[in-house]
Design an enzyme around this catalytic site. Structure first.
Site, PDB file in Angstrom:
ATOM      1  N   GLU A  40      13.893 -27.102 -58.469  1.00 51.60           N
ATOM      2  CA  GLU A  40      14.670 -26.763 -59.664  1.00 51.60           C
ATOM      3  C   GLU A  40      16.142 -27.044 -59.410  1.00 51.60           C
ATOM      4  O   GLU A  40      16.685 -26.733 -58.358  1.00 51.60           O
ATOM      5  CB  GLU A  40      14.464 -25.282 -60.009  1.00 51.60           C
ATOM      6  CG  GLU A  40      15.137 -24.853 -61.287  1.00 51.60           C
ATOM      7  CD  GLU A  40      14.869 -23.391 -61.646  1.00 51.60           C
ATOM      8  OE1 GLU A  40      15.050 -23.029 -62.821  1.00 51.60           O
ATOM      9  OE2 GLU A  40      14.469 -22.613 -60.750  1.00 51.60           O
ATOM     10  N   LYS A 109      12.321 -25.391 -69.602  1.00 50.62           N
ATOM     11  CA  LYS A 109      11.975 -24.037 -69.174  1.00 50.62           C
ATOM     12  C   LYS A 109      11.901 -23.121 -70.386  1.00 50.62           C
ATOM     13  O   LYS A 109      12.859 -22.985 -71.155  1.00 50.62           O
ATOM     14  CB  LYS A 109      13.019 -23.536 -68.181  1.00 50.62           C
ATOM     15  CG  LYS A 109      12.697 -22.223 -67.487  1.00 50.62           C
ATOM     16  CD  LYS A 109      13.765 -21.928 -66.430  1.00 50.62           C
ATOM     17  CE  LYS A 109      13.434 -20.743 -65.569  1.00 50.62           C
ATOM     18  NZ  LYS A 109      14.463 -20.536 -64.511  1.00 50.62           N
ATOM     19  N   CYS A 150       9.868 -22.323 -62.632  1.00 56.87           N
ATOM     20  CA  CYS A 150      10.311 -21.073 -62.024  1.00 56.87           C
ATOM     21  C   CYS A 150       9.807 -19.831 -62.764  1.00 56.87           C
ATOM     22  O   CYS A 150       8.652 -19.467 -62.658  1.00 56.87           O
ATOM     23  CB  CYS A 150      11.826 -21.088 -61.897  1.00 56.87           C
ATOM     24  SG  CYS A 150      12.476 -19.910 -60.675  1.00 56.87           S
TER      25      CYS A 150
END
Length: 271
Positions: A40, A109, A150
């Site tokens: 990331e 995300k 994540c």
């Protein structure tokens, strides 16, 4: 199916970070990797103050470099994430490229990392970033793959939707911190693998104790039985995980979690 998990340092120099990533991807190709996976924000310090300055629009510098390299080396490339600039917003976006350099997937995300742990980490991505609105899977010569970023991994519904679309592996560019990492990193990757009877692969930046945000590291690959195939420490490294996709079907046959779901009682639906 050989996966290279590239746990690289991230410096406050975008050009240098891209060069480092490309060098490590070349090394992975020499070592027989079918997929290379970056962490990331591989080209940008993980800091709200940096996302706009290091960001790029669709087809930007980092994306172009990765696309060309995937085609040159003939491998699949999960390009970590970059700050994507679009219509006045900033997204934490992962791009995937195929062996011909073509973009196969793009995941913004979806769940922003807004936490305030008493005595631990406080961070608010929503101060700068906007959320995506997609469940992301993509097709490869090895079958269907899933992609999230994540904090997304904490939401089992998202993982289950990818699984129901046929995902054999869930790739997760990530940057857990020194509060959440020791507590939940391995636990989450093993649990999502067991829940969905698939492989999970998480790739973090290497740890920089002097950074404004200290990543946990510990890049990891887990099989459908929950066994850890490889796991890094804090250091700069590239790990290799050889995934036997036939193992997935064997586990699903032995332990019928997916086929035994009571969809007459409950159901996870995509939008």
């Amino acid at each position: 199916m050989r996966i290279a998990l590239i746990q690289m340092p991230v410096l406050p120099d975008k050009v240098k970070n891209i060069q480092t990533a490309c060098g490590k991807i070349r090394e992975a190709a020499k070592n027989g990797a079918d997929f290379a996976v970056l962490p990331e924000m591989f080209c940008c310090p993980y800091d709200n103050s940096c996302f706009g300055a290091y960001g790029e629009p669709e087809g930007g510098e980092a994306q172009t470099a990765l696309s060309h390299l995937a085609a040159e080396l003939g491998l699949y490339l999960v390009g970590g994430t970059v700050p994507e600039l679009s219509e006045g917003r900033i997204y934490n976006t992962s791009y995937v490229y195929g062996p011909d350099g073509r973009q196969l997937a793009k995941h913004r995300k979806a769940h922003l990392f807004d936490i305030d742990v008493q005595g631990g980490q406080r961070f608010r991505e929503s101060d700068t970033l906007s959320p995506g609105n997609a469940i992301t899977t993509f097709e490869t010569a090895f079958g269907t793959m899933g992609l999230c970023v994540c904090f997304d991994l904490r939401f089992e519904e998202l993982a289950r939707c990818m699984c129901l679309r046929g995902a054999k592996v869930i790739f997760v560019p990530a940057a857990f911190n020194m509060t959440t990492g020791p507590a939940h990193w391995e636990l989450l990757f093993r649990q999502r693998a067991v829940d969905n009877q698939c492989f999970t692969v998480g790739v973090s930046p290497a740890r920089d104790e002097q950074g404004s945000y200290v990543a946990y590291g510990n890049s990891i690959a887990v099989d459908p039985w929950g066994a850890v195939l490889c796991r890094a420490g804090a250091e700069e490294t590239t790990l290799y995980a050889d995934l036997d996709v036939e193992r997935l079907e064997a586990v699903r046959a032995q332990l019928p979690i997916l086929s035994a779901r009571r969809t007459d009682l409950y159901e996870v639906r995509e939008k």
